[in-house]
Design an enzyme around this catalytic site. Structure first.
Site, PDB file in Angstrom:
ATOM      1  N   TRP A  30       0.814  -1.224   0.000  1.00 43.24           N
ATOM      2  CA  TRP A  30       0.000   0.000   0.000  1.00 43.24           C
ATOM      3  C   TRP A  30       0.842   1.267   0.000  1.00 43.24           C
ATOM      4  CZ3 TRP A  30      -0.296  -3.759   3.824  1.00 43.24           C
ATOM      5  CH2 TRP A  30       0.457  -3.512   4.968  1.00 43.24           C
ATOM      6  N   GLU A  43      -4.088   0.994   7.537  1.00 40.86           N
ATOM      7  CA  GLU A  43      -3.819   1.533   8.879  1.00 40.86           C
ATOM      8  C   GLU A  43      -4.722   0.898   9.927  1.00 40.86           C
ATOM      9  OE1 GLU A  43      -1.384   3.270   9.917  1.00 40.86           O
ATOM     10  OE2 GLU A  43      -0.529   3.613   7.947  1.00 40.86           O
ATOM     11  N   GLN A  48      -2.493  -2.675  16.229  1.00 37.48           N
ATOM     12  CA  GLN A  48      -2.352  -3.838  17.119  1.00 37.48           C
ATOM     13  C   GLN A  48      -2.034  -5.131  16.367  1.00 37.48           C
ATOM     14  OE1 GLN A  48      -3.704  -3.200  20.492  1.00 37.48           O
ATOM     15  NE2 GLN A  48      -5.474  -1.932  20.181  1.00 37.48           N
ATOM     16  N   GLY A  87      -8.767 -10.335  15.254  1.00 43.07           N
ATOM     17  CA  GLY A  87      -8.901  -9.813  16.622  1.00 43.07           C
ATOM     18  C   GLY A  87      -9.311  -8.350  16.668  1.00 43.07           C
ATOM     19  N   TYR A 126      -3.654   9.181  15.726  1.00 41.32           N
ATOM     20  CA  TYR A 126      -2.590   8.456  15.030  1.00 41.32           C
ATOM     21  C   TYR A 126      -3.001   8.132  13.586  1.00 41.32           C
ATOM     22  CZ  TYR A 126       0.060   4.692  13.127  1.00 41.32           C
ATOM     23  OH  TYR A 126       0.778   3.940  12.236  1.00 41.32           O
ATOM     24  N   ASP A 144       2.996   6.762  17.528  1.00 40.01           N
ATOM     25  CA  ASP A 144       2.607   5.431  18.013  1.00 40.01           C
ATOM     26  C   ASP A 144       3.654   4.967  19.027  1.00 40.01           C
ATOM     27  OD1 ASP A 144       4.823   4.789  16.506  1.00 40.01           O
ATOM     28  OD2 ASP A 144       3.861   3.161  15.391  1.00 40.01           O
ATOM     29  N   CYS A 205      22.056  -0.233  19.105  1.00 40.80           N
ATOM     30  CA  CYS A 205      22.728   1.061  19.298  1.00 40.80           C
ATOM     31  C   CYS A 205      24.080   1.122  18.579  1.00 40.80           C
ATOM     32  CB  CYS A 205      22.923   1.346  20.780  1.00 40.80           C
ATOM     33  SG  CYS A 205      21.390   1.345  21.707  1.00 40.80           S
TER      34      CYS A 205
HETATM   35  S1  SF4 Z   1      21.424   4.900  20.268  1.00 44.07           S
HETATM   36 FE1  SF4 Z   1      20.143   3.175  20.839  1.00 44.07          FE
HETATM   37  S2  SF4 Z   1      18.627   4.021  22.220  1.00 44.07           S
HETATM   38 FE2  SF4 Z   1      19.558   5.751  21.146  1.00 44.07          FE
HETATM   39  S3  SF4 Z   1      18.221   6.123  19.395  1.00 44.07           S
HETATM   40 FE3  SF4 Z   1      19.835   4.729  18.701  1.00 44.07          FE
HETATM   41  S4  SF4 Z   1      18.986   2.658  18.967  1.00 44.07           S
HETATM   42 FE4  SF4 Z   1      17.727   4.088  20.184  1.00 44.07          FE
END
Ligand code: SF4
Length: 352
Positions: A30, A43, A48, A87, A126, A144, A205
């Site tokens: 979509w 959407e 959920q 659901g 949203y 969200d 990260c």
């Molecule tokens: S560093 Fe980690 S906690 Fe920070 S925005 Fe990036 S993924 Fe998220």
């Protein structure tokens, strides 16, 4: 922290995010389409629901109801059957009501601004922001669970995000960050980023393009954010279903109460708030000449705010003349054509 950003801070975040999105596209059927009807369907289906689960339903709806008028003209039973297994059935009822509203009150024309979209049943801030940006390129930021998480971590928001003040901070940040030029791409980018990189558990990260200015990373508070003030306590409900076997037939009823699974079919039911002895259940059916044995099957279904324990009793010993008129006798072979909640559908498939 303050929720007011400098232009430089906002630009840095936006550009890093959009560059990541360019390098990590996620084609969905979509997303290449600007048709507000299709975007709305997708959407609502994806609220959920995981994309992998929702996709076949989306494709089915587009094929069965190519236009909003086709959906409006369908019967409630048809729409509920199409939705069976997905659901949160109020979404299907609202979808159908909104389609009728657009077809009958708006001559089939979809609302084309945020305020008009909010008038549709089942469309909250949203979904209105998603349709406004994806279909009409209007700069409304979607917020969200992914967005709450990414923004609270990156900007170090230590207010609980389910409080008025926490929501206000996140909304103000989101409104400053959204791209005025490409709002649809920005909205999709931040949701995808939250789903794939800044994930609830074990965010990635080490390869995150935002890591060098991420507040949660600098503070060592990634696992703490976003903060929520309320712990979710699920209500426990016990649904005792009577599977009355009458030759090749059984009895069913339509669930009419204003509650979960409204407009779906079910076996005759008694509800309790705890485990209940059979003698007590039996006493609740004065005048119904039927005899209960212990449940044949017990199933459990977890919803956002409640846990449903389904107990299925096979009843062969009964007097049909004493049963209430609202219990309708149906051939067991016809149960496949009707929409039942997932738990009952599982029982039907396993037992019959
Ligand atoms: S560093 Fe980690 S906690 Fe920070 S925005 Fe990036 S993924 Fe998220």
């Amino acid at each position: 922290m303050t929720s007011r950003l400098t232009a430089r801070e906002a630009t840095h975040f936006r550009e890093k995010l959009l560059r990541w999105y360019d390098e990590n596209p996620r084609p969905l059927p979509w997303k290449s389409d600007k048709d507000p009807y299709k975007i709305w369907l997708s959407e609502i289906i994806l609220q959920q629901t995981q994309v992998s689960q929702g996709l076949p339903y989306y494709l089915h709806f587009i094929e069965a109801y190519p236009t909003v008028r086709d959906l409006a003209d369908a019967s409630t039973d048809e729409v509920m059957k199409s939705w069976e297994g997905l659901g949160y059935y109020s979404r299907a009822r609202n979808l159908h009501a909104a389609a009728k509203f657009i077809a009958n009150e708006r001559d089939g024309v979809f609302p084309d601004d945020y305020t008009g979209l909010l008038e549709l049943k089942g469309v909250g801030p949203y979904t209105a922001a998603a349709i406004a940006s994806f279909a009409y390129d209007l700069p409304h930021a979607v917020i969200d669970g992914n967005v709450y998480r990414v923004l609270s971590r990156y900007f170090g928001v230590y207010e609980a995000v389910d409080t008025t003040i926490g929501k206000k901070i996140i909304t103000q940040l989101a409104d400053q960050l959204i791209s005025r030029d490409i709002p649809a791409a920005y909205n999709q980018a931040i949701m995808n980023f939250g789903a794939l990189v800044c994930k609830p558990k074990a965010p990635v990260c080490h390869s995150c393009p935002l890591s060098n200015r991420c507040g949660a990373k600098a503070d060592g508070s990634i696992d703490l954010l976003p903060i929520k003030s309320k712990r979710l306590i699920r209500k426990q409900r016990y649904f005792h279903y009577l599977i009355i076997i009458d030759g090749d037939n059984t009895y069913i009823e339509k669930r009419g109460v204003d509650d979960i699974w409204k407009s779906l079919y079910q076996f005759p039911i008694l509800e309790t708030s705890g485990v209940t002895p059979i003698t007590s259940l039996q006493n609740w059916m004065p005048g119904y000449n039927l005899h209960l044995n212990k449940p044949k099957t017990e199933l459990k279904q977890t919803l956002t705010h409640q846990e449903i324990h389904g107990l299925f009793y096979i009843v062969r010993d009964f007097n049909a003349d004493t049963l209430p008129d609202s219990w309708v006798k149906k051939p067991i072979s016809s149960l496949d054509t009707l929409a039942f909640p997932k738990m009952i559908r599982t029982f039907i498939s396993d037992y019959f």
